[in-house]
Design a protein around this motif. Structure first.
Motif, PDB file in Angstrom:
ATOM      1  N   ALA A 146     -77.912  17.322  44.881  1.00 58.28           N
ATOM      2  CA  ALA A 146     -76.598  17.876  44.837  1.00 58.28           C
ATOM      3  C   ALA A 146     -77.231  19.351  45.208  1.00 58.28           C
ATOM      4  O   ALA A 146     -75.496  19.834  45.907  1.00 58.28           O
ATOM      5  CB  ALA A 146     -76.290  18.276  43.500  1.00 58.28           C
TER       6      ALA A 146
ATOM      7  N   LYS B  30     -77.576  17.414  36.859  1.00 64.10           N
ATOM      8  CA  LYS B  30     -76.138  17.316  36.296  1.00 64.10           C
ATOM      9  C   LYS B  30     -76.296  18.073  35.053  1.00 64.10           C
ATOM     10  O   LYS B  30     -75.800  18.259  34.204  1.00 64.10           O
ATOM     11  CB  LYS B  30     -76.803  16.353  35.943  1.00 64.10           C
TER      12      LYS B  30
ATOM     13  N   GLN C   5     -83.193  15.239  39.353  1.00 64.98           N
ATOM     14  CA  GLN C   5     -81.634  14.484  39.144  1.00 64.98           C
ATOM     15  C   GLN C   5     -81.258  14.871  38.030  1.00 64.98           C
ATOM     16  O   GLN C   5     -79.877  15.487  37.922  1.00 64.98           O
ATOM     17  CB  GLN C   5     -81.463  13.160  39.875  1.00 64.98           C
TER      18      GLN C   5
END
Length: 284
Positions: A131, A106, A102
């Motif tokens: 995501a 980002k 994660q």
């Protein structure tokens, strides 16, 4: 998309991460390794430099300084920006994998590819925490990375189709062969390798034969490069225990770890890295 990545990031500079970094570095990429702290960063640099020197000793052109000029190390994941491919190579701990992936995502460009070097954890499960699951897949390298000829490309349900062809191209560029598998517990290699190793351990536990003789049966009789117990020592008994427990949970009791394995891990007999496993590595 299948062009070899010019800019590669590797998260985790341990034995596997350093090997992955070495592979891309000596195949023409500029490589950055992300580590947890300065001490780990220094150790990662030393591992990669040592590995490059061994390749030079075997015929790789250039000097260590020439190759290491394209290598860098950082403790800041923001330095992953601009990398076309980032490979996560942290320990096989679910929460650690998720957090690492994660944070990496980002800091990466939206079109960049994120890969996990996991040997058993679900790619689909990890993808659900991201995501951009379409830009994620498994690239399971084998230990030791520089000498291994195989990369297991693990395709999740949401992995973009173009990534599969790209991964095949990257694998070829590294001088290795890809096997493509759909996400399943243990994929192909870990599932088969652990199954064989667990049965070999049960044979040692039952006094059927010594570790050396069991391994020789597979090396001389079946052409394996290394027997299942020596391979377990190289991988690490703690690592294989974790994989076996996961496979037992997902596939059933046939993958239940033998008591001999649990006892050895409890005693700290983890294989090559601890100096003792099924073999004595203290003088090697």
């Amino acid at each position: 998309m299948s062009d070899f990545p010019a800019q590669v990031g590797v998260i985790g500079g341990g034995r596997m991460g350093a090997g992955i970094a070495h592979g891309f570095l000596t195949s023409g990429s500029e490589v950055i390794v992300i580590e947890a702290n300065d001490d780990a960063a220094k150790a990662a640099t030393e591992r990669v430099a040592t590995s490059v020197q061994k390749s030079i000793d075997r015929g790789l052109d250039g000097s260590v300084d020439d190759w290491m000029a394209k290598f860098s190390v950082s403790t800041d994941k923001a330095d992953l920006a601009g990398r076309e491919l980032v490979v996560e190579a942290v320990p096989e701990i679910w929460d650690l994998k998720v957090q690492t992936l994660q944070e990496a995502e980002k800091n990466m460009d939206e079109t960049a590819v994120l890969a996990s070097n996991t040997s058993s954890l679900s790619i689909d499960g990890l993808a659900k925490e991201l995501a951009r699951p379409g830009r994620f897949l498994g690239l399971h390298f084998f230990n030791p990375v520089p000498a291994s000829k195989l990369i297991e490309v693990v395709v999740g349900q949401q992995t973009d189709e173009e990534l599969v062809d790209a991964a095949r191209g990257w694998t070829e560029g590294l001088g290795k062969t890809a096997v493509v598998v759909k996400d399943a517990p243990g994929f192909a290699s870990s599932r088969l390798g652990v199954a064989l190793a667990l049965e070999a351990m049960r044979m040692v536990e039952a006094g059927v034969a010594s570790a050396e003789d069991i391994d020789n049966a597979m090396v001389l009789g079946y052409g394996h490069a290394s027997g299942p117990l020596k391979t377990t020592d190289i991988v690490g008994l703690d690592v294989r225990l974790g994989i076996a427990e996961y496979l037992e949970e997902t596939l059933g009791e046939r993958f239940a770890p033998p008591q001999i394995m649990r006892d050895m891990v409890e005693r700290g007999e983890l294989g090559m890295k601890s100096g003792k496993g099924f073999y004595d590595w203290s003088k090697k």
